[in-house]
Design a protein around this motif. Structure first.
Motif, PDB file in Angstrom:
ATOM      1  N   CYS A   1     -16.535  -1.412   4.350  1.00 36.58           N
ATOM      2  CA  CYS A   1     -15.754  -1.493   3.113  1.00 36.58           C
ATOM      3  C   CYS A   1     -16.348  -2.514   2.160  1.00 36.58           C
ATOM      4  O   CYS A   1     -16.500  -2.254   0.963  1.00 36.58           O
TER       5      CYS A   1
ATOM      6  N   LYS B   1     -11.626  -0.456  -1.371  1.00 37.73           N
ATOM      7  CA  LYS B   1     -10.872   0.385  -0.439  1.00 37.73           C
ATOM      8  C   LYS B   1     -11.034   1.863  -0.774  1.00 37.73           C
ATOM      9  O   LYS B   1     -11.246   2.688   0.121  1.00 37.73           O
ATOM     10  N   HIS B   2     -10.955   2.216  -2.066  1.00 38.92           N
ATOM     11  CA  HIS B   2     -11.089   3.617  -2.454  1.00 38.92           C
ATOM     12  C   HIS B   2     -12.465   4.158  -2.077  1.00 38.92           C
ATOM     13  O   HIS B   2     -12.596   5.293  -1.600  1.00 38.92           O
TER      14      HIS B   2
ATOM     15  N   LEU C   1      -6.917  -7.355   0.796  1.00 40.83           N
ATOM     16  CA  LEU C   1      -7.565  -6.048   0.919  1.00 40.83           C
ATOM     17  C   LEU C   1      -6.633  -5.014   1.534  1.00 40.83           C
ATOM     18  O   LEU C   1      -6.551  -3.872   1.069  1.00 40.83           O
ATOM     19  N   VAL C   2      -5.924  -5.392   2.591  1.00 41.31           N
ATOM     20  CA  VAL C   2      -5.105  -4.411   3.319  1.00 41.31           C
ATOM     21  C   VAL C   2      -3.667  -4.363   2.821  1.00 41.31           C
ATOM     22  O   VAL C   2      -2.896  -3.497   3.262  1.00 41.31           O
TER      23      VAL C   2
ATOM     24  N   ALA D   1     -10.382  -5.378  -4.649  1.00 42.49           N
ATOM     25  CA  ALA D   1      -9.980  -4.868  -3.337  1.00 42.49           C
ATOM     26  C   ALA D   1      -9.674  -3.374  -3.401  1.00 42.49           C
ATOM     27  O   ALA D   1     -10.061  -2.609  -2.508  1.00 42.49           O
TER      28      ALA D   1
ATOM     29  N   SER E   1       0.846  -1.190   0.000  1.00 40.25           N
ATOM     30  CA  SER E   1       0.000   0.000   0.000  1.00 40.25           C
ATOM     31  C   SER E   1       0.879   1.237   0.000  1.00 40.25           C
ATOM     32  O   SER E   1       2.035   1.197   0.406  1.00 40.25           O
TER      33      SER E   1
ATOM     34  N   VAL F   1      -8.702  -0.852   6.929  1.00 40.29           N
ATOM     35  CA  VAL F   1      -8.172  -1.442   5.700  1.00 40.29           C
ATOM     36  C   VAL F   1      -6.720  -1.071   5.441  1.00 40.29           C
ATOM     37  O   VAL F   1      -6.203  -1.314   4.351  1.00 40.29           O
TER      38      VAL F   1
ATOM     39  N   PRO G   1      -9.764   4.694   7.955  1.00 47.47           N
ATOM     40  CA  PRO G   1      -9.248   3.824   6.886  1.00 47.47           C
ATOM     41  C   PRO G   1      -8.007   3.046   7.310  1.00 47.47           C
ATOM     42  O   PRO G   1      -7.808   1.906   6.874  1.00 47.47           O
TER      43      PRO G   1
ATOM     44  N   ASP H   1      -2.135   1.116  -6.677  1.00 44.00           N
ATOM     45  CA  ASP H   1      -2.708   0.098  -5.800  1.00 44.00           C
ATOM     46  C   ASP H   1      -1.948  -1.208  -5.922  1.00 44.00           C
ATOM     47  O   ASP H   1      -1.241  -1.449  -6.919  1.00 44.00           O
TER      48      ASP H   1
ATOM     49  N   ASP I   1      -5.108   1.821   5.058  1.00 48.12           N
ATOM     50  CA  ASP I   1      -4.755   2.992   4.257  1.00 48.12           C
ATOM     51  C   ASP I   1      -4.463   4.163   5.195  1.00 48.12           C
ATOM     52  O   ASP I   1      -5.372   4.741   5.790  1.00 48.12           O
TER      53      ASP I   1
END
Length: 787
Positions: free
Chosen positions: A426, A205-206, A293-294, A201, A117, A228, A224, A159, A230
């Motif tokens: 999410c 997330k966005h 996802l994370v 994902a 990320s 997740v 976030p 991403d 972010d």
């Protein structure tokens, strides 16, 4: 009931000891990985030496009893095999990393796949890890597979799984770093967005981040990160508060989040009547989706592997084999990626997990002697993590949190709620109404955590400064061990009298250490608080505060005080002001607006009567002055010729010239002040002037010898010798930070001042410096004896 004279042992203790036998295996793999990643040239030697030693030991024990080999001999072979395996991973990756190092210092084009990320870091850039596919310039393209760290201007699309093309300067990394290259990208574009599971994902997330940021602070930017991973919306101020309060593990997804997700799925499946196999399979599937996802950060990797191992122990009917499973997971991760051994995040993650398994239970038993068991367990969990992680933090951080346990007790209950509800929000992105409700529900616990961090971080003595390094780590380790020995209580079982005596002497020794530490800490609190002024002499007129790489100089005459600049950070200046008993600043001089001269303005906000400053260039400078006005200060821009009184001392502005075209703002337009009379030694403070404006100052001002000079620009090499020969100071003051990156003060500047006959005083060597006049003679007091 045990019979007299016969030792009994809890079978659970035998199980725990059997699991603890795997700890040396993890330590060996970790040590081998550290050796090889920091000294990669020895990797093949490590592999050959350990492999040969293992073979020799196996041959030597071939005819020995099986029991002996399965004991110490077998363990030794496993240790050598683990070290050899980590060394082999490093050795096989070394050729590609060496080829990548050949590109250092060059500008090249890189096409790579994003592997982490993005987070905000140096220079406000987005930084992410990537695995290089192609690297090239017009004269020599190449195909490599090495990890790189890329910094780009903020933008969308970077991403996990996306293919990007960047053009920028490449630099090799220091030894031990996971990335082989760092890229400062001047141009970047997303060639191919994330697709498949990574694309889904990223879209989820966005949408969640955008929905979260519609909510108010505190909590909107933190949510976030909690749910997740972010962290781009977490402000620098909140990030600092989370670190100070010991809650930084909640700033982004950590191992605790993986445990929460697995536990929630396991519980829900059991609630619906699912059997053991179904609970394990669904938990592992949910964990895999959560990791995608994370994004697989080191703590998430460790926690996900650990959680998968825990599921395996459930299937095997040994859910309590935590220490052994943690050891095996750590070994497996290090075999796959030995460079994680040198990352603080991975070390803290593994050590904290081990502390929760091994240290928290005896701490809880000990604390239960004075409080209810549920409360004791709640205190023991963050306390165990802090005691175990403190020495590691001291290796690279310059602060130790003193309110971490209390802050975690207050904030930690909200973390599972924010994580679970935020994750559901999410995943509910395709249903906007439901997603809005869930996001708003998750915002409340996130706001609770953020408020806890900002409130506790501002408590007095929330953290204690500790110089980063091995010495500090050893000191923190001794104190942590002493606290643990005093608090822990061994399981109830029969032991020999010799063991009891050893435990008694250990506890007494630990108690003695804590008495000494608490006495010293109490003395420090008194000296920084009620007795702050006890160590300061009465007759000082000039005080150079030790604020690191920056300026903060006090001038006192009669009952009035002037402060020239405020240093880079509020805390060191606050300490200096308290130690001298300064409550009010009658005259504040901001020579110019560089961070090392105005960053500590918060220490005097609302306590300034009059503020003088030089030319203003940036909008941020104007906002700073507006804050001073809001705090009750009268603010004036000054130029050469303006003068006034400070108590019984006269002050005069010598520089900058009014409306100067040659030096409109910045260092060369620094306000230069002169003080004289009223008990103040005749003194001149040169700000950050370079040689060119020093020459003009020499011609434009009527300068005569001074008793004291604050040397320009922390003693940089850009000085005008003629100016110092003209003023011929008796004392030269250098406000400079220890181990600064600029090499200040420079040797040529020190030689220049020595040639004028000046006595040199430096805050990096003497700490705070005080000067005064007594019967016309200059007196000097320093905190330390210079080297």
């Amino acid at each position: 009931m045990p019979q007299p004279g016969i030792r009994t042992e809890d079978p659970r203790s035998r199980v725990k000891r059997r699991d603890l036998r795997l700890l040396p295996l993890a330590v060996a793999a970790w040590a081998g990985a550290l050796l090889c990643v920091f000294v990669p040239g020895c990797s093949w030697w490590v592999v050959g030496g350990c492999a040969a030693s293992a073979v020799v030991m196996m041959l030597a024990t071939r005819r020995a009893p099986v029991r002996r080999f399965h004991g110490g001999g077998g363990l030794a072979v496993l240790l050598l095999a683990a070290i050899a395996a980590t060394g082999l991973t490093v050795a096989l990756a070394l050729p590609a990393r060496e080829r990548a190092a050949e590109w250092s210092g060059r500008v090249a084009e890189i096409t790579a796949t994003v592997a982490s990320s993005a987070s905000i870091g140096q220079g406000g850039r987005f930084w992410f890890d990537a695995q290089t596919m192609t690297i090239g310039a017009r004269d020599r393209p190449a195909v490599l597979s090495v990890p790189v760290r890329i910094g780009v201007e903020p933008g969308d699309g970077f991403d996990l799984g996306a293919q990007v093309r960047v053009v920028g300067q490449l630099q090799t990394t220091d030894g031990g770093e996971r990335s082989a290259l760092i890229v400062f990208a001047d141009d970047a574009e997303v060639v191919e967005p994330a697709s498949g599971g990574f694309g889904v994902a990223a879209a989820l997330k966005h949408a969640f981040v955008e929905r979260s940021l519609r909510l108010p602070e505190p909590g909107a930017g933190l949510l976030p990160g909690l749910a997740v991973g972010d962290t781009r919306a977490v402000t620098a101020a909140l990030n600092d508060d989370m670190r100070t309060s010991g809650l930084s593990h909640l700033t982004a997804v950590s191992g605790a989040n993986c445990a929460i997700v697995v536990g929630a799925i396991f519980w829900l499946t059991a609630l619906c009547g699912g059997g053991r196999w179904m609970r394990v399979v669904l938990s592992l599937a949910g964990l895999a989706g959560f990791v995608v996802l994370v994004t697989p950060e080191p703590s998430v990797i460790r926690a996900s592997v650990m959680a998968a191992g825990a599921m395996l122990t459930v299937l095997l009917g040994r859910p309590s084999a935590g220490a052994g499973m943690l050891s095996l997971c750590a070994v497996g991760i290090l075999l796959a990626d030995p460079w994680l051994a040198a990352t603080p995040g991975f070390a803290l993650s593994v050590v904290a997990s081990g502390a929760l398994i091994l240290l928290a239970p005896p701490l809880a038993r000990g604390l239960a002697r004075g409080m209810p068991h549920p409360v004791a367990l709640g205190v023991a969990v963050p306390l165990a993590a802090q005691l175990a992680c403190g020495p590691i933090i001291a290796l690279f951080a310059e602060q130790q949190s003193l309110i971490g346990v209390a802050a975690n007790l207050i904030a930690a209950p909200a973390a599972p709620v924010a994580t679970v509800i935020g994750l559901l929000a999410c995943l509910a992105a395709p249903l906007p109404g439901l997603a809005d409700v869930l996001t708003a529900s998750a915002w409340l616990p996130a706001a609770w955590i953020a408020t806890t961090a900002t409130t506790t971080a501002r408590l007095p003595s929330a953290e204690v400064p500790v110089p980063a390094g091995l010495d500090s780590a050893l000191l923190v380790a001794v104190v942590s061990a002493a606290i643990a020995l005093v608090l822990i209580r061994a399981p109830g079982q029969d032991v020999s009298s010799s063991v009891v005596r050893v435990r008694l002497w250990l506890r007494r020794g630990a108690a003695a250490i804590l008495v000494v530490v608490l006495s010293l800490a109490g003395s420090r609190v008194l000296l920084d608080g009620p007795l702050a002024t006890a160590a300061a002499p009465e007759g000082w007129a000039i005080a150079v505060c030790d604020v690191g790489q920056g300026d903060a100089v006090l001038v006192r005459s009669a009952t009035e005080v002037a402060l020239i600049d405020v240093g880079p950070d509020p805390e060191p200046l606050s300490v200096c002001l308290r130690s001298l008993g300064i409550e009010r600043i009658d005259l504040l001089v901001l020579t110019h607006f560089d961070l090392d001269h105005v960053g500590g303005i918060g220490a005097v906000q609302g306590r300034v009567s009059t503020a003088l400053h030089g030319p203003v260039a940036e909008e941020s400078d104007r906002r700073l002055l507006e804050e001073l006005v809001a705090g009750g200060a009268r603010v004036d821009e000054v130029s050469a010729g303006q003068h006034g009184m400070l108590g019984e001392a006269a002050w005069r502005v010598l520089w900058p010239l009014r409306k100067s075209v040659a030096f409109p703002e910045g260092n060369d337009a620094s306000v230069v002040m002169e003080f004289d009379g009223g008990g103040v030694p005749r003194s001149i403070f040169l700000g950050d002037l370079s040689a060119a404006p020093q020459r003009m100052l020499q011609r434009s001002a009527r300068l005569t010898p001074y008793a004291v000079v604050k040397v320009a620009h922390h003693g940089s090499a850009d000085q005008e010798p003629g100016l110092y020969e003209m003023i011929r100071p008796r004392v030269a003051l250098f406000s400079v930070g220890a181990d600064n990156d600029y090499g200040h003060p420079r040797s040529e500047t020190l030689d220049l001042l020595a040639a004028t006959g000046a006595h040199v005083l430096r805050t990096d060597e003497q700490g705070r410096v005080l000067l005064g006049l007594r019967d016309g003679e200059l007196q000097v007091w320093t905190e330390q004896v210079g080297r």
